[in-house]
Write an enzyme that holds these catalytic residues in place. Structure first.
Site, PDB file in Angstrom:
ATOM      1  N   ARG A  73      -8.198  28.665 -10.622  1.00  0.00           N
ATOM      2  CA  ARG A  73      -7.293  28.124  -9.600  1.00  0.00           C
ATOM      3  C   ARG A  73      -6.309  27.208 -10.309  1.00  0.00           C
ATOM      4  O   ARG A  73      -6.643  26.094 -10.685  1.00  0.00           O
ATOM      5  CB  ARG A  73      -8.138  27.340  -8.588  1.00  0.00           C
ATOM      6  CG  ARG A  73      -7.412  27.030  -7.285  1.00  0.00           C
ATOM      7  CD  ARG A  73      -8.164  25.955  -6.531  1.00  0.00           C
ATOM      8  NE  ARG A  73      -7.911  24.663  -7.132  1.00  0.00           N
ATOM      9  CZ  ARG A  73      -8.813  23.683  -7.245  1.00  0.00           C
ATOM     10  NH1 ARG A  73     -10.033  23.842  -6.810  1.00  0.00           N
ATOM     11  NH2 ARG A  73      -8.487  22.533  -7.813  1.00  0.00           N
ATOM     12  N   TYR A  86      -9.508  15.047 -11.267  1.00  0.00           N
ATOM     13  CA  TYR A  86     -10.756  15.577 -11.825  1.00  0.00           C
ATOM     14  C   TYR A  86     -10.567  16.606 -12.951  1.00  0.00           C
ATOM     15  O   TYR A  86     -11.539  17.126 -13.466  1.00  0.00           O
ATOM     16  CB  TYR A  86     -11.643  16.165 -10.713  1.00  0.00           C
ATOM     17  CG  TYR A  86     -10.965  17.218  -9.851  1.00  0.00           C
ATOM     18  CD1 TYR A  86     -10.891  18.546 -10.255  1.00  0.00           C
ATOM     19  CD2 TYR A  86     -10.402  16.875  -8.622  1.00  0.00           C
ATOM     20  CE1 TYR A  86     -10.266  19.504  -9.474  1.00  0.00           C
ATOM     21  CE2 TYR A  86      -9.776  17.820  -7.827  1.00  0.00           C
ATOM     22  CZ  TYR A  86      -9.715  19.135  -8.256  1.00  0.00           C
ATOM     23  OH  TYR A  86      -9.099  20.092  -7.487  1.00  0.00           O
ATOM     24  N   HIS A 131      -6.696  22.546  -4.864  1.00  0.00           N
ATOM     25  CA  HIS A 131      -7.595  23.256  -3.937  1.00  0.00           C
ATOM     26  C   HIS A 131      -6.831  23.628  -2.664  1.00  0.00           C
ATOM     27  O   HIS A 131      -6.813  24.778  -2.242  1.00  0.00           O
ATOM     28  CB  HIS A 131      -8.804  22.379  -3.616  1.00  0.00           C
ATOM     29  CG  HIS A 131      -9.632  22.903  -2.489  1.00  0.00           C
ATOM     30  ND1 HIS A 131     -10.369  24.064  -2.605  1.00  0.00           N
ATOM     31  CD2 HIS A 131      -9.800  22.462  -1.220  1.00  0.00           C
ATOM     32  CE1 HIS A 131     -10.978  24.294  -1.443  1.00  0.00           C
ATOM     33  NE2 HIS A 131     -10.643  23.345  -0.595  1.00  0.00           N
TER      34      HIS A 131
HETATM   35  C1  LIG Z   1     -19.918  25.126   5.391  1.00  0.00           C
HETATM   36  C2  LIG Z   1     -18.819  24.317   4.753  1.00  0.00           C
HETATM   37  N1  LIG Z   1     -19.138  23.293   3.951  1.00  0.00           N
HETATM   38  C3  LIG Z   1     -18.148  22.565   3.348  1.00  0.00           C
HETATM   39  C4  LIG Z   1     -16.827  22.875   3.569  1.00  0.00           C
HETATM   40  C5  LIG Z   1     -15.727  22.062   2.874  1.00  0.00           C
HETATM   41  N2  LIG Z   1     -15.121  22.903   1.823  1.00  0.00           N
HETATM   42  C6  LIG Z   1     -13.929  23.510   2.014  1.00  0.00           C
HETATM   43  S1  LIG Z   1     -13.459  24.405   0.691  1.00  0.00           S
HETATM   44  C7  LIG Z   1     -14.841  23.980  -0.188  1.00  0.00           C
HETATM   45  C8  LIG Z   1     -15.053  24.487  -1.590  1.00  0.00           C
HETATM   46  C9  LIG Z   1     -15.222  25.963  -1.659  1.00  0.00           C
HETATM   47  O1  LIG Z   1     -15.190  26.388  -2.994  1.00  0.00           O
HETATM   48  P1  LIG Z   1     -15.228  27.925  -3.379  1.00  0.00           P
HETATM   49  O2  LIG Z   1     -16.238  28.634  -2.558  1.00  0.00           O
HETATM   50  O3  LIG Z   1     -15.378  27.994  -4.844  1.00  0.00           O
HETATM   51  O4  LIG Z   1     -13.810  28.487  -2.922  1.00  0.00           O
HETATM   52  P2  LIG Z   1     -12.349  28.115  -3.468  1.00  0.00           P
HETATM   53  O5  LIG Z   1     -11.829  27.060  -2.540  1.00  0.00           O
HETATM   54  O6  LIG Z   1     -12.478  27.648  -4.866  1.00  0.00           O
HETATM   55  O7  LIG Z   1     -11.558  29.366  -3.341  1.00  0.00           O
HETATM   56  C10 LIG Z   1     -15.652  23.122   0.577  1.00  0.00           C
HETATM   57  C11 LIG Z   1     -16.912  22.547   0.105  1.00  0.00           C
HETATM   58  C12 LIG Z   1     -16.547  23.946   4.443  1.00  0.00           C
HETATM   59  N3  LIG Z   1     -15.284  24.349   4.691  1.00  0.00           N
HETATM   60  N4  LIG Z   1     -17.548  24.673   4.989  1.00  0.00           N
END
Ligand SMILES: Cc1ncc(C[n+]2csc(CCOP(=O)(O)OP(=O)(O)O)c2C)c(N)n1
Ligand SMILES: [Mg+2]
Length: 371
Positions: free
Chosen positions: A267, A280, A271
């Protein structure tokens, strides 16, 4: 322990094809793509990258509540998207703007979504069975596993007719692999041998948490414990993504059960527009990945195959047109309908909702009309 082998890679970062024993099966699949297909892949990546940038700018100017950039992940997304057929179904997370674009979703639907104009987004049947964005991490893996089981129970797959046999592909991130939902989805898909392809974009971050914290083993080793064959690929290589997904979908459609692909990518942006990655990670972390950019290598590959300046100039023109179009379209959208968020909570009027709706109206009114 599963053997550790290098991720599948068909294109070097310089855009050269890698032709050896490890790539022969994948290259045979890629050979079915015409020059037109390959050029379209590039075109869609470039256009999607441009409107992604435009959307970030619009968010910074207060036009969108949020935007989720796909910068750096275009190769993984376009290759896998190209591997689907019309009868397949696609379940995204919330970062699949490139996949969405390939399936015919007007970028304006995403703009409306992140501006808060709509509570759902679009009708998947009108956009190549591209289902709704899911913000609850990992939830879409269960939706997709259930959908694939339905395809199986309805006899829509595994008949031996490649023209009609269907499969489901689901996108999720490295952080999602820590969720119960994603692990349960693997159990359901494996138990029923559902036609499900699980496409993991390991972009190395779950917001600020590095993937090394999420797993002690390479993530593609996990599905093997559930009985799901898995491969790891260079996710910045659109051709590797295409070939791995084609082979996985073919197996799923042919009734050979689920498959799992871990696409190693990065990425490059934040985010979301609400995140500040300088808190970070450093430029030293991102620099090696900038050198592995999926578009640069695909462009070099196409140039070596004979694509000329005219083609690249035309692509650039289209990218600018689409970006200008969404900028114009955004300004025409008007204000998000604020009260609508209350309308569909219950099917009938509810006193608590009525109170909250009134509270918001009073709060807005306290600003004294248009600012
Ligand atoms: C069940 C849940 N827990 C926490 C969140 C908060 N949250 C949003 S994005 C994220 C990280 C997700 O990371 P990843 O699966 O690696 O996807 P990326 O954003 O890197 O594409 C979190 C913890 C959420 N949306 N849903
Ligand atoms: Mg991630």
């Amino acid at each position: 322990m599963p053997t550790t082998q290098a991720p599948l890679q068909l294109l070097t970062p310089e855009g050269r094809l890698i032709e050896d024993d490890s790539t022969a099966e994948a290259l045979a699949v890629v050979a079915e793509l015409s020059d037109d297909d390959l050029q379209r892949m590039h075109r869609e990546m470039v256009v999607a990258r441009r409107f992604d940038l435009e959307a970030i700018n619009l968010q910074r100017q207060g036009q969108l509540a949020l935007w989720v950039p796909s910068l750096g992940q275009e190769g993984a997304q376009i290759g896998s998207a190209f591997a689907t057929r019309g009868q397949d179904h696609v379940f995204p997370s919330y970062r699949e703007a490139v996949v969405a674009y390939h399936h015919g979703l007007d970028p304006m639907r995403l703009i409306e979504y992140w501006r808060g104009m709509t509570l759902g987004g679009w009708d998947p049947r009108e956009v190549g069975n591209f289902h709704l964005y899911t913000l609850v991490i990992g939830a879409q893996t269960l939706h997709a596993a259930g959908f694939a089981m339905g395809q199986l129970f309805d006899g829509l797959t595994g008949t031996g007719d490649p023209g009609t046999d269907a499969a489901t592909i689901v996108y999720f991130g490295d952080g999602s692999t820590s969720e119960g939902d994603t692990n349960e989805a693997m159990i359901w898909a494996a138990s029923f041998q559902a036609p499900l392809v699980m496409f993991l974009q390991n972009n190395h971050w779950a917001i600020s948490v590095p993937v090394t914290t999420q797993s002690r083993t390479p993530l593609f080793h996990r599905p093997e414990g559930f009985g799901i064959p898995a491969v790891q690929i260079d996710g910045n290589d659109a051709l590797a993504s295409y070939a791995a997904t084609r082979l996985a979908l073919d197996a799923a459609r042919a009734g050979r059960g689920p498959r799992f692909i871990e696409a190693l990518t990065y990425r490059m942006g934040a985010h979301t527009s609400s995140d500040d990655p300088t808190k970070y990670r450093t430029d030293d972390d991102t620099a090696p990945w900038a050198a592995r950019d999926p578009l640069t290598r695909f462009e070099a590959f196409l140039r070596a195959r004979g694509a000329g300046e005219e083609f690249f100039a035309d692509v650039e023109r289209e990218a600018l047109d689409v970006a200008a179009g969404i900028r114009r379209g955004t300004f025409e959208l008007g204000e998000p309908p604020q009260s609508r968020m209350f309308d569909h909570v219950y099917s009938e009027p509810h006193p608590l909702i009525a109170t909250q709706k009134q509270w918001l109206a009073d709060y807005e009114a306290s600003f004294g009309g248009a600012a």
